[in-house]
Design a protein around this motif. Sequence first.
Motif, PDB file in Angstrom:
ATOM      1  N   ASN A 191       3.000  -3.797  -9.218  1.00  0.00           N
ATOM      2  CA  ASN A 191       3.008  -4.046  -7.775  1.00  0.00           C
ATOM      3  C   ASN A 191       1.816  -3.389  -7.068  1.00  0.00           C
ATOM      4  OD1 ASN A 191       3.687  -1.316  -7.645  1.00  0.00           O
ATOM      5  ND2 ASN A 191       5.842  -1.689  -7.223  1.00  0.00           N
ATOM      6  N   ALA A 192       1.706  -3.695  -5.764  1.00  0.00           N
ATOM      7  CA  ALA A 192       0.565  -3.216  -4.994  1.00  0.00           C
ATOM      8  C   ALA A 192       0.533  -1.699  -4.892  1.00  0.00           C
ATOM      9  CB  ALA A 192       0.592  -3.833  -3.599  1.00  0.00           C
ATOM     10  N   THR A 194       1.456   0.469  -7.133  1.00  0.00           N
ATOM     11  CA  THR A 194       0.886   0.982  -8.382  1.00  0.00           C
ATOM     12  C   THR A 194      -0.624   0.840  -8.374  1.00  0.00           C
ATOM     13  OG1 THR A 194       2.900   0.333  -9.578  1.00  0.00           O
ATOM     14  CG2 THR A 194       0.929   0.787 -10.900  1.00  0.00           C
ATOM     15  N   ARG A 195      -1.103  -0.320  -7.948  1.00  0.00           N
ATOM     16  CA  ARG A 195      -2.550  -0.561  -7.914  1.00  0.00           C
ATOM     17  C   ARG A 195      -3.246   0.376  -6.935  1.00  0.00           C
ATOM     18  NH1 ARG A 195      -0.602  -5.820  -7.551  1.00  0.00           N
ATOM     19  NH2 ARG A 195      -1.510  -6.142  -5.468  1.00  0.00           N
ATOM     20  N   ALA A 196      -2.591   0.648  -5.812  1.00  0.00           N
ATOM     21  CA  ALA A 196      -3.193   1.526  -4.809  1.00  0.00           C
ATOM     22  C   ALA A 196      -3.343   2.943  -5.353  1.00  0.00           C
ATOM     23  CB  ALA A 196      -2.336   1.539  -3.542  1.00  0.00           C
ATOM     24  N   LEU A 197      -2.305   3.456  -6.011  1.00  0.00           N
ATOM     25  CA  LEU A 197      -2.393   4.801  -6.583  1.00  0.00           C
ATOM     26  C   LEU A 197      -3.442   4.857  -7.686  1.00  0.00           C
ATOM     27  CD1 LEU A 197       1.367   5.888  -6.728  1.00  0.00           C
ATOM     28  CD2 LEU A 197      -0.436   6.856  -5.281  1.00  0.00           C
ATOM     29  N   LEU A 198      -3.507   3.808  -8.503  1.00  0.00           N
ATOM     30  CA  LEU A 198      -4.520   3.757  -9.553  1.00  0.00           C
ATOM     31  C   LEU A 198      -5.916   3.770  -8.932  1.00  0.00           C
ATOM     32  CD1 LEU A 198      -5.484   3.393 -12.466  1.00  0.00           C
ATOM     33  CD2 LEU A 198      -5.147   0.916 -12.174  1.00  0.00           C
ATOM     34  N   ALA A 199      -6.129   2.953  -7.916  1.00  0.00           N
ATOM     35  CA  ALA A 199      -7.441   2.893  -7.265  1.00  0.00           C
ATOM     36  C   ALA A 199      -7.801   4.238  -6.643  1.00  0.00           C
ATOM     37  CB  ALA A 199      -7.431   1.802  -6.195  1.00  0.00           C
ATOM     38  N   GLN A 211     -13.606  -5.203  -8.278  1.00  0.00           N
ATOM     39  CA  GLN A 211     -13.441  -6.008  -7.072  1.00  0.00           C
ATOM     40  C   GLN A 211     -12.128  -6.773  -7.083  1.00  0.00           C
ATOM     41  OE1 GLN A 211     -15.229  -5.949  -4.274  1.00  0.00           O
ATOM     42  NE2 GLN A 211     -13.656  -7.309  -3.442  1.00  0.00           N
ATOM     43  N   PHE A 212     -11.678  -7.203  -8.264  1.00  0.00           N
ATOM     44  CA  PHE A 212     -10.431  -7.965  -8.307  1.00  0.00           C
ATOM     45  C   PHE A 212      -9.236  -7.096  -7.913  1.00  0.00           C
ATOM     46  CE2 PHE A 212     -11.334  -6.762 -12.788  1.00  0.00           C
ATOM     47  CZ  PHE A 212     -10.219  -5.972 -13.073  1.00  0.00           C
ATOM     48  N   VAL A 213      -9.357  -5.791  -8.084  1.00  0.00           N
ATOM     49  CA  VAL A 213      -8.314  -4.887  -7.595  1.00  0.00           C
ATOM     50  C   VAL A 213      -8.499  -4.638  -6.101  1.00  0.00           C
ATOM     51  CG1 VAL A 213      -7.360  -2.545  -7.731  1.00  0.00           C
ATOM     52  CG2 VAL A 213      -7.936  -3.780  -9.827  1.00  0.00           C
ATOM     53  N   ARG A 214      -9.717  -4.396  -5.682  1.00  0.00           N
ATOM     54  CA  ARG A 214     -10.003  -4.152  -4.257  1.00  0.00           C
ATOM     55  C   ARG A 214      -9.497  -5.299  -3.384  1.00  0.00           C
ATOM     56  NH1 ARG A 214     -13.534  -0.246  -2.742  1.00  0.00           N
ATOM     57  NH2 ARG A 214     -14.632   0.901  -4.397  1.00  0.00           N
ATOM     58  N   GLY A 215      -9.671  -6.506  -3.881  1.00  0.00           N
ATOM     59  CA  GLY A 215      -9.298  -7.669  -3.088  1.00  0.00           C
ATOM     60  C   GLY A 215      -7.837  -8.049  -3.167  1.00  0.00           C
ATOM     61  N   SER A 216      -7.049  -7.268  -3.884  1.00  0.00           N
ATOM     62  CA  SER A 216      -5.644  -7.636  -4.092  1.00  0.00           C
ATOM     63  C   SER A 216      -4.699  -7.040  -3.050  1.00  0.00           C
ATOM     64  CB  SER A 216      -5.195  -7.190  -5.489  1.00  0.00           C
ATOM     65  OG  SER A 216      -5.111  -5.773  -5.580  1.00  0.00           O
ATOM     66  N   PHE A 217      -5.233  -6.259  -2.085  1.00  0.00           N
ATOM     67  CA  PHE A 217      -4.382  -5.576  -1.120  1.00  0.00           C
ATOM     68  C   PHE A 217      -4.370  -6.281   0.232  1.00  0.00           C
ATOM     69  CE2 PHE A 217      -5.986  -2.166  -3.932  1.00  0.00           C
ATOM     70  CZ  PHE A 217      -4.773  -1.729  -4.456  1.00  0.00           C
ATOM     71  N   ASN A 218      -3.220  -6.202   0.887  1.00  0.00           N
ATOM     72  CA  ASN A 218      -3.132  -6.571   2.296  1.00  0.00           C
ATOM     73  C   ASN A 218      -3.608  -5.364   3.093  1.00  0.00           C
ATOM     74  OD1 ASN A 218      -2.276  -6.945   4.973  1.00  0.00           O
ATOM     75  ND2 ASN A 218      -0.490  -8.164   4.342  1.00  0.00           N
ATOM     76  N   PRO A 219      -4.671  -5.497   3.878  1.00  0.00           N
ATOM     77  CA  PRO A 219      -5.248  -4.320   4.552  1.00  0.00           C
ATOM     78  C   PRO A 219      -4.294  -3.628   5.520  1.00  0.00           C
ATOM     79  CG  PRO A 219      -6.195  -6.366   5.389  1.00  0.00           C
ATOM     80  CD  PRO A 219      -5.419  -6.725   4.176  1.00  0.00           C
ATOM     81  N   THR A 220      -3.212  -4.287   5.926  1.00  0.00           N
ATOM     82  CA  THR A 220      -2.278  -3.662   6.858  1.00  0.00           C
ATOM     83  C   THR A 220      -1.129  -2.942   6.154  1.00  0.00           C
ATOM     84  OG1 THR A 220      -0.903  -5.666   7.044  1.00  0.00           O
ATOM     85  CG2 THR A 220      -2.770  -5.449   8.561  1.00  0.00           C
ATOM     86  N   ALA A 235      -6.906   9.017  -0.328  1.00  0.00           N
ATOM     87  CA  ALA A 235      -5.696   8.218  -0.115  1.00  0.00           C
ATOM     88  C   ALA A 235      -5.833   7.240   1.043  1.00  0.00           C
ATOM     89  CB  ALA A 235      -4.508   9.157   0.105  1.00  0.00           C
ATOM     90  N   ARG A 236      -6.465   7.656   2.107  1.00  0.00           N
ATOM     91  CA  ARG A 236      -6.525   6.831   3.313  1.00  0.00           C
ATOM     92  C   ARG A 236      -7.196   5.498   3.066  1.00  0.00           C
ATOM     93  NH1 ARG A 236      -9.091   8.714   9.176  1.00  0.00           N
ATOM     94  NH2 ARG A 236      -8.528   6.803  10.311  1.00  0.00           N
ATOM     95  N   ALA A 237      -8.229   5.483   2.260  1.00  0.00           N
ATOM     96  CA  ALA A 237      -8.958   4.241   1.997  1.00  0.00           C
ATOM     97  C   ALA A 237      -8.089   3.204   1.309  1.00  0.00           C
ATOM     98  CB  ALA A 237     -10.191   4.531   1.146  1.00  0.00           C
ATOM     99  N   TRP A 238      -7.008   3.651   0.655  1.00  0.00           N
ATOM    100  CA  TRP A 238      -6.139   2.734  -0.078  1.00  0.00           C
ATOM    101  C   TRP A 238      -4.773   2.592   0.581  1.00  0.00           C
ATOM    102  CZ3 TRP A 238      -8.958  -0.010  -3.160  1.00  0.00           C
ATOM    103  CH2 TRP A 238     -10.133   0.554  -3.670  1.00  0.00           C
ATOM    104  N   GLY A 239      -4.672   3.019   1.815  1.00  0.00           N
ATOM    105  CA  GLY A 239      -3.427   2.829   2.568  1.00  0.00           C
ATOM    106  C   GLY A 239      -2.296   3.722   2.102  1.00  0.00           C
TER     107      GLY A 239
END
Length: 241
Positions: A191-192, A194-199, A211-220, A235-239
Amino acid sequence: MNISGAVNRTIDNIPPGKLFGYEVFAEYLNSPNAVIRAVGRRVEKGRLIRVEKGIFYTPKQGILGEVPVSDEERLRNLLFKNGRRVGYITGAALYNRLGLSTQIPRSFTIASERAPQTKDFGTLQVKLIRARAPITEATVPLLEILDVLRSPKQVQGTDVGEVLRILARYLDELAPVQTKKLQRLALAYYNAGTRALLAMLLTRNGVEVQQFVRGSFNPTTRFEVGLDPAEWPEARAWGIR
């Protein structure tokens, strides 16, 4: 040599106490009924023990009598099939092995290709859950990391920040090709959050987030983890909060 003789020869070459199924017999593919009958006769004579449907072992004799199948062998039988990895240990036992928790679990959870089920072997309790991604020897250490990142708050006795600091060290030891594979697995099967913590951890380690991970998030979208922003400025950059 007839099928019965071939079956007996195969069994005689399997070490006592080692679990096996019908797949070890080359004859099973073309003559399953004959193989089943030959194995059944060996069971009837007490020379072979059936522990569950389709799983057997040759009893091993010790000073005090028959030696039961070891817990290690039972786990191996659930983790491998025909020499191929089909499962890996996750959950509390994984947290302990990775040094994330000092708690020693009473049972094991195995992510597996097998159907979900619970097994009680007396001294060993095992819960099989469906693996999220295809399992190979190469992917297992990556899937272990992703499993922890998916639910870092489930690690008992350790705060989330410490869990992530330890995982960052594991990530730092991966080869570049493994890091890219890890990100692809995260995108395809996790899920998103997991990807955010990994990033975030990759950013902390100075590793490029694909980039395929960067583009997988809803910015909000925001992920509530409970991290100290002063300690985790990435942390802030990845929500993540």
